[in-house]
Write a protein that holds these residues in place. Structure first.
Motif, PDB file in Angstrom:
ATOM      1  N   PRO A   1       0.822  -1.215   0.000  1.00 13.82           N
ATOM      2  CA  PRO A   1       0.000   0.000   0.000  1.00 13.82           C
ATOM      3  C   PRO A   1       0.854   1.262   0.000  1.00 13.82           C
ATOM      4  O   PRO A   1       2.033   1.234   0.358  1.00 13.82           O
ATOM      5  CB  PRO A   1      -0.809  -0.112   1.284  1.00 13.82           C
ATOM      6  CG  PRO A   1      -0.087  -1.068   2.143  1.00 13.82           C
ATOM      7  CD  PRO A   1       0.624  -2.007   1.232  1.00 13.82           C
ATOM      8  N   SER A   2       0.246   2.354  -0.394  1.00 13.68           N
ATOM      9  CA  SER A   2       0.950   3.627  -0.478  1.00 13.68           C
ATOM     10  C   SER A   2       1.537   4.010   0.880  1.00 13.68           C
ATOM     11  O   SER A   2       0.879   3.876   1.908  1.00 13.68           O
ATOM     12  CB  SER A   2      -0.029   4.702  -0.953  1.00 13.68           C
ATOM     13  OG  SER A   2       0.671   5.889  -1.174  1.00 13.68           O
ATOM     14  N   GLY A   3       2.777   4.440   0.878  1.00 16.79           N
ATOM     15  CA  GLY A   3       3.407   4.889   2.113  1.00 16.79           C
ATOM     16  C   GLY A   3       4.040   3.773   2.921  1.00 16.79           C
ATOM     17  O   GLY A   3       4.453   3.986   4.059  1.00 16.79           O
ATOM     18  N   CYS A   4       4.152   2.560   2.345  1.00 13.90           N
ATOM     19  CA  CYS A   4       4.688   1.441   3.128  1.00 13.90           C
ATOM     20  C   CYS A   4       6.198   1.369   3.052  1.00 13.90           C
ATOM     21  O   CYS A   4       6.811   0.534   3.708  1.00 13.90           O
ATOM     22  CB  CYS A   4       4.067   0.128   2.693  1.00 13.90           C
ATOM     23  SG  CYS A   4       4.660  -0.453   1.102  1.00 13.90           S
ATOM     24  N   GLY A   5       6.829   2.224   2.262  1.00 10.59           N
ATOM     25  CA  GLY A   5       8.290   2.261   2.262  1.00 10.59           C
ATOM     26  C   GLY A   5       8.953   1.626   1.050  1.00 10.59           C
ATOM     27  O   GLY A   5      10.155   1.370   1.070  1.00 10.59           O
ATOM     28  N   LYS A   6       8.201   1.389  -0.022  1.00  7.55           N
ATOM     29  CA  LYS A   6       8.795   0.776  -1.222  1.00  7.55           C
ATOM     30  C   LYS A   6       9.863   1.684  -1.814  1.00  7.55           C
ATOM     31  O   LYS A   6      10.986   1.256  -2.085  1.00  7.55           O
ATOM     32  CB  LYS A   6       7.692   0.524  -2.278  1.00  7.55           C
ATOM     33  CG  LYS A   6       6.529  -0.289  -1.764  1.00  7.55           C
ATOM     34  CD  LYS A   6       5.484  -0.518  -2.830  1.00  7.55           C
ATOM     35  CE  LYS A   6       4.771   0.740  -3.281  1.00  7.55           C
ATOM     36  NZ  LYS A   6       3.899   1.334  -2.244  1.00  7.55           N
ATOM     37  N   THR A   7       9.492   2.965  -2.005  1.00  9.19           N
ATOM     38  CA  THR A   7      10.453   3.910  -2.558  1.00  9.19           C
ATOM     39  C   THR A   7      11.657   4.036  -1.641  1.00  9.19           C
ATOM     40  O   THR A   7      12.808   4.056  -2.088  1.00  9.19           O
ATOM     41  CB  THR A   7       9.786   5.288  -2.754  1.00  9.19           C
ATOM     42  OG1 THR A   7       8.720   5.141  -3.687  1.00  9.19           O
ATOM     43  CG2 THR A   7      10.765   6.313  -3.265  1.00  9.19           C
ATOM     44  N   THR A   8      11.374   4.105  -0.336  1.00  8.00           N
ATOM     45  CA  THR A   8      12.461   4.250   0.627  1.00  8.00           C
ATOM     46  C   THR A   8      13.444   3.078   0.530  1.00  8.00           C
ATOM     47  O   THR A   8      14.666   3.280   0.529  1.00  8.00           O
ATOM     48  CB  THR A   8      11.887   4.334   2.051  1.00  8.00           C
ATOM     49  OG1 THR A   8      10.920   5.385   2.087  1.00  8.00           O
ATOM     50  CG2 THR A   8      12.975   4.607   3.057  1.00  8.00           C
ATOM     51  N   LEU A   9      12.916   1.866   0.402  1.00 11.17           N
ATOM     52  CA  LEU A   9      13.786   0.696   0.295  1.00 11.17           C
ATOM     53  C   LEU A   9      14.640   0.776  -0.974  1.00 11.17           C
ATOM     54  O   LEU A   9      15.855   0.547  -0.941  1.00 11.17           O
ATOM     55  CB  LEU A   9      12.932  -0.586   0.307  1.00 11.17           C
ATOM     56  CG  LEU A   9      13.692  -1.902   0.167  1.00 11.17           C
ATOM     57  CD1 LEU A   9      14.783  -2.020   1.239  1.00 11.17           C
ATOM     58  CD2 LEU A   9      12.744  -3.094   0.245  1.00 11.17           C
TER      59      LEU A   9
HETATM   60  N1  LIG Z   1      12.518  12.232   3.132  1.00 10.93           N
HETATM   61  C1  LIG Z   1      11.545  11.836   3.990  1.00 10.93           C
HETATM   62  N2  LIG Z   1      11.383  12.465   5.168  1.00 10.93           N
HETATM   63  C2  LIG Z   1      10.438  12.065   6.035  1.00 10.93           C
HETATM   64  N3  LIG Z   1       9.587  11.060   5.820  1.00 10.93           N
HETATM   65  C3  LIG Z   1       9.677  10.409   4.647  1.00 10.93           C
HETATM   66  C4  LIG Z   1      10.654  10.757   3.673  1.00 10.93           C
HETATM   67  N4  LIG Z   1      10.520   9.939   2.618  1.00 10.93           N
HETATM   68  C5  LIG Z   1       9.497   9.120   2.915  1.00 10.93           C
HETATM   69  N5  LIG Z   1       8.982   9.379   4.139  1.00 10.93           N
HETATM   70  C6  LIG Z   1       7.914   8.641   4.816  1.00 10.93           C
HETATM   71  O1  LIG Z   1       8.259   7.289   4.814  1.00 10.93           O
HETATM   72  C7  LIG Z   1       7.130   6.490   4.540  1.00 10.93           C
HETATM   73  C8  LIG Z   1       7.394   5.603   3.345  1.00 10.93           C
HETATM   74  O2  LIG Z   1       7.484   6.417   2.187  1.00 10.93           O
HETATM   75  P1  LIG Z   1       7.747   5.813   0.739  1.00 10.93           P
HETATM   76  O3  LIG Z   1       7.847   6.961  -0.189  1.00 10.93           O
HETATM   77  O4  LIG Z   1       8.877   4.897   0.788  1.00 10.93           O
HETATM   78  O5  LIG Z   1       6.397   5.037   0.467  1.00 10.93           O
HETATM   79  P2  LIG Z   1       5.981   4.219  -0.847  1.00 10.93           P
HETATM   80  O6  LIG Z   1       5.724   2.826  -0.434  1.00 10.93           O
HETATM   81  O7  LIG Z   1       6.942   4.435  -1.943  1.00 10.93           O
HETATM   82  O8  LIG Z   1       4.590   4.915  -1.183  1.00 10.93           O
HETATM   83  P3  LIG Z   1       3.932   5.163  -2.624  1.00 10.93           P
HETATM   84  O9  LIG Z   1       3.417   3.834  -3.063  1.00 10.93           O
HETATM   85  O10 LIG Z   1       2.810   6.112  -2.339  1.00 10.93           O
HETATM   86  O11 LIG Z   1       4.975   5.717  -3.510  1.00 10.93           O
HETATM   87  C9  LIG Z   1       5.971   7.419   4.345  1.00 10.93           C
HETATM   88  O12 LIG Z   1       5.221   7.467   5.547  1.00 10.93           O
HETATM   89  C10 LIG Z   1       6.602   8.756   4.077  1.00 10.93           C
HETATM   90  O13 LIG Z   1       5.815   9.783   4.594  1.00 10.93           O
END
Ligand SMILES: Nc1ncnc2c1ncn2[C@@H]1O[C@H](COP(=O)(O)OP(=O)(O)OP(=O)(O)O)[C@@H](O)[C@H]1O
Ligand SMILES: [Mg+2]
Lengths: 317, 259
Positions: B44-52
Motif C-alpha cells: 500500500p501507499s506509504g509502506c516504504g517501497k520507494t524508501t527501500l
Molecule cells: N525524506 C523523507 N522524510 C520524512 N519522511 C519520509 C521521507 N521519505 C518518505 N517518508 C515517509 O516514509 C514512509 C514511506 O514512504 P515511501 O515513499 O517509501 O512510500 P511508498 O511505499 O513508496 O509509497 P507510494 O506507493 O505512495 O509511492 C511514508 O510514511 C513517508 O511519509
C-alpha cells in the motif's frame, strides 16, 4: 505589434500628453505672468510680490487671457511636450547635421549633442553591466556551493542595496579619484554596484531550481559538483538569469547616470545636472527621454537574447 | 537461490527525523536478490517501497541493519555506478534532446563520442524510440518520455536496474506493451531488476520474485517465488497459475492491512 495591441498604448500615451499640456498651465503661470507684465500687459494682481504668495490655480483663474503663452514660455518650469521634442531634435539630429561641431561639419560627434552624451552613458552602462552581471553570477555560484558564503555574502549583498546610491556615488567617485582612477571606471563601478544584486538573487534561485529528482539522478551517476553545476544547475538557471539581467541592465543605466551627476565630464547625467543649473528644463527632459529610450532598447535587447537562447535550448517552441 | 546475492539486506531499519516527530519507514527488512532476478515490490501507499529502493541506491542511508550491493556497501556500489535508476516521473532535462538526455550518463562517465552515439542509437532502438533522438521531451507523450528515461538507465553498463513505479502514470494498453518490452529487455540483458509497483497483475506478470510489504512501519510480509515460465505472453494472465499467484499476493496485502 498588431493594431489591437497598439491602440490601447496609443490611447494611454495621448492621455498622458494631454495631462502634460494641462499641467504646464498652472506650473508655468508665474513665469508667464511676469513675462506678460514685462511686455506691458495688465495682469492681476499687478505686483510680482503679491503674485509670489498666491497659489498657481488662483492666478490661472484670474488671468485667463494670458495663458496662451503657457506652452511657449522662455523659461518654463514644465516645458510643453512639443518644446521638449524640438529641444530633442535640435540637440540630436539638427546638431549633428547642421551644427558647427556636428558630425557632418567636423567629422566627429558634437559634445553638445545628446547622441554623444547618450553614447558616453551607454559605454559606462555596458562596462558596469558586464562587471555587475559577471560578479553576480560568480557570487551566486559561490553561495550555492558554500555554506560559509551563503551565510556571509548574502546579508552583505542585501545591506549594500539599502544604502541610497545618490549618497554613495560621490564617495565612490572621490575615493577612486584619490587613487588616480577617473573617467569611465568610477561610473562603471557604480553601475556594477547597482546591477550585481538582481543577478545574485536571480541566479541563486535559478541554480537552486533543479528538483530533488533531477539532483538525485546526478547522484546515481556519482557526478561531482562541477559536473552538476555545468550539466544541471547552469542550464536550469538560464530563464532566471535572463529575468534578472533585464532588471540589471536598467539598474546599470541608472547607475551610470547617477555616476555622471557629480562630475561634469559628459553623459546624460551631466546634461541633466547642467540643465538644472541653468534652468534649461527642456534640456533635462530631452536627456530624460533619451535615457528612457535607451532603457527600453536595452531591456528589449536582453529579451531578444533570451528568446534566442531559450529557442536554441529547445525550451521555447 | 544458490549464486551469491546481488543485493543482500538484513534487518534494515530506517527512521526519518521530521519536524513532527520520527517516521518509522522501514523495520527489520531482510531480503536476498539473486543475480538475474526480477523482483517486484508491492504494498500500500506509504509502506516504504520507494524508501527501500532509495536505500539500495544509496540515496537514503538506513539507520540500522546491513545492506550490501554487488558485495560492497550501497554507497560504494553507487560510486562504482553499479545500477541504473528509473524514477517515478521521467525527469528528462528539458533543455536536452532525447538523444542528449540518454547520452547524459555516458558524458558524465566519460564514454567516447563514438561509443556514446552507438549506445544511444542502440538503447533508443530497444525502447522503440529510434527516430526521436532529435526531439525535445515536450514533443513526446508521457509514455514515450518514460521509455526515454528507461533508455537513459540502460545506456551504461550497470547490471542492476532499479525502477520506481515507472509505468504508474500510464494507461492500461501502453502499460501492457511496456511490460512486454521490459520482459524482453530483461531476458536479453540478463540484468537484475528491482521494480516497485501498485498493480498486482503487473507484479505477477513481470517477476521472478514478488515482495509483499505492509505499512507503518514498512515490513516484508511475504516473498513469493513465481513458478511461471520465463517466456510469458500477455495471455498468461488468464491461466490458473497466474490467478493463483495473484490471489496469494492479494491475501498478503490484505493481511498487512488487518494487523
Ligand atoms: N525524506 C523523507 N522524510 C520524512 N519522511 C519520509 C521521507 N521519505 C518518505 N517518508 C515517509 O516514509 C514512509 C514511506 O514512504 P515511501 O515513499 O517509501 O512510500 P511508498 O511505499 O513508496 O509509497 P507510494 O506507493 O505512495 O509511492 C511514508 O510514511 C513517508 O511519509
Ligand atoms: Mg513510492
Amino acid at each position: 505589434m498588431s493594431m489591437r495591441r497598439l491602440s490601447p498604448v496609443l490611447v494611454m500615451v495621448a492621455g498622458l500628453i494631454g495631462l502634460w499640456y494641462l499641467a504646464a498651465v498652472p506650473m508655468n503661470v508665474h513665469e508667464v505672468l511676469t513675462a506678460a507684465e514685462r511686455g506691458g500687459a495688465e495682469v492681476s494682481p499687478p505686483s510680482a510680490m503679491e503674485r509670489r504668495d498666491m497659489g498657481n490655480w488662483a492666478l490661472v483663474l484670474r488671468n485667463p487671457e494670458h495663458l496662451g503663452a503657457s506652452w511657449s514660455s522662455q523659461r518654463p518650469r514644465l516645458p510643453a511636450p512639443h518644446v521638449v521634442l524640438v529641444e530633442l531634435y535640435e540637440s540630436t539630429i539638427d546638431e549633428e547635421l547642421n551644427g558647427r561641431r556636428g558630425l557632418v561639419r567636423s567629422g566627429s560627434l558634437s559634445n553638445r549633442s545628446l547622441v554623444y552624451h547618450g553614447l558616453v552613458t551607454l559605454n559606462a552602462t555596458f562596462v558596469g553591466f558586464l562587471i555587475g552581471a559577471g560578479l553576480g553570477i560568480l557570487l551566486a555560484v559561490g553561495i550555492v556551493h558554500s555554506r560559509v558564503m551563503d551565510m556571509s555574502v548574502m546579508p552583505w549583498a542585501i545591506v549594500s542595496q539599502t544604502i541610497p546610491i545618490v549618497a554613495l556615488a560621490p564617495m565612490i567617485i572621490v575615493v577612486l579619484y584619490s587613487i588616480g582612477v577617473q573617467g569611465l571606471l568610477p561610473k562603471a563601478v557604480i553601475s556594477a554596484y547597482l546591477s550585481f544584486f538582481p543577478v545574485v538573487v536571480g541566479m541563486v534561485k535559478g541554480l537552486r531550481s533543479p528538483d530533488g529528482m533531477q539532483l538525485d539522478l546526478m547522484r546515481t551517476y556519482n557526478a561531482d559538483a562541477a559536473t552538476v553545476l555545468w550539466k544541471l544547475r547552469l542550464p536550469a538557471s538560464v530563464p532566471y538569469l535572463f529575468a534578472s539581467l533585464k532588471i540589471a541592465i536598467a539598474a546599470s543605466l541608472v547607475g551610470a547616470i547617477v555616476g555622471e551627476l557629480p562630475v561634469q565630464q559628459g553623459g546624460l547625467g551631466a546634461r541633466m545636472l547642467a540643465g538644472s543649473y541653468y534652468g534649461q528644463t527642456a534640456q533635462i527632459w530631452a536627456a530624460l527621454l533619451v535615457a528612457a529610450a535607451l532603457a527600453a532598447v536595452l531591456v528589449w535587447a536582453i529579451g531578444a537574447a533570451e528568446r534566442r537562447a531559450l529557442r536554441r535550448m529547445g525550451m521555447m517552441a | 537461490m544458490t549464486a551469491r546475492p546481488v543485493i543482500q539486506a538484513s534487518q534494515l531499519d530506517l527512521t526519518f527525523v521530521t519536524a513532527d516527530g520520527p517516521v518509522h519507514a522501514l523495520q527489520d527488512v531482510s531480503l536476498d536478490v539473486p543475480p538475474g532476478a526480477f523482483v517486484s515490490f508491492i504494498g500500500p501507499s506509504g509502506c516504504g517501497k520507494t524508501t527501500l529502493l532509495r536505500c539500495i541506491a544509496a540515496l537514503e542511508t538506513p539507520t540500522g541493519g546491513k545492506l550490501s550491493v554487488n558485495g560492497m556497501t550501497a554507497d560504494e556500489a553507487r560510486r562504482a555506478r553499479a545500477y541504473g535508476y528509473v524514477f517515478q516521473a521521467a525527469g528528462l532535462y528539458p533543455w536536452r534532446t532525447i538523444g542528449r538526455n540518454v547520452a547524459l550518463p555516458l558524458e558524465i562517465m566519460g564514454y567516447s563520442k563514438r561509443d556514446q552515439a552507438e549506445r544511444v542509437a542502440r538503447v533508443l532502438e530497444l525502447v522503440e524510440l529510434a527516430g526521436f533522438e532529435q526531439k525535445y521531451p515536450w514533443q513526446l507523450s508521457g509514455g514515450m518520455q518514460q521509455r526515454a528515461s528507461i533508455a537513459r538507465a540502460l545506456a551504461f553498463d550497470a547490471d542492476i536496474l532499479l525502477m520506481d513505479e515507472p509505468f504508474g502514470a500510464l494507461d492500461e494498453i501502453v502499460r501492457d506493451r511496456l511490460n512486454e518490452e521490459l520482459l524482453r529487455l530483461w531476458a536479453r540483458t540478463q540484468k537484475t531488476i528491482c521494480f516497485v509497483t501498485h498493480s498486482i497483475p503487473e507484479a505477477v506478470y513481470l517477476s521472478t520474485h514478488i515482495v509483499v510489504m505492509s505499512p507503518r512501519p514498512g515490513r516484508i510480509t511475504d516473498v513469493i517465488e513465481s513458478p511461471l515460465p520465463a517466456e510469458r505472453p500477455l495471455d498468461i494472465r488468464d491461466t490458473p497459475e497466474f490467478i493463483e499467484i495473484a490471489h496469494r499476493v492479494r491475501e498478503g496485502l490484505r493481511a498487512g492491512y488487518e494487523e
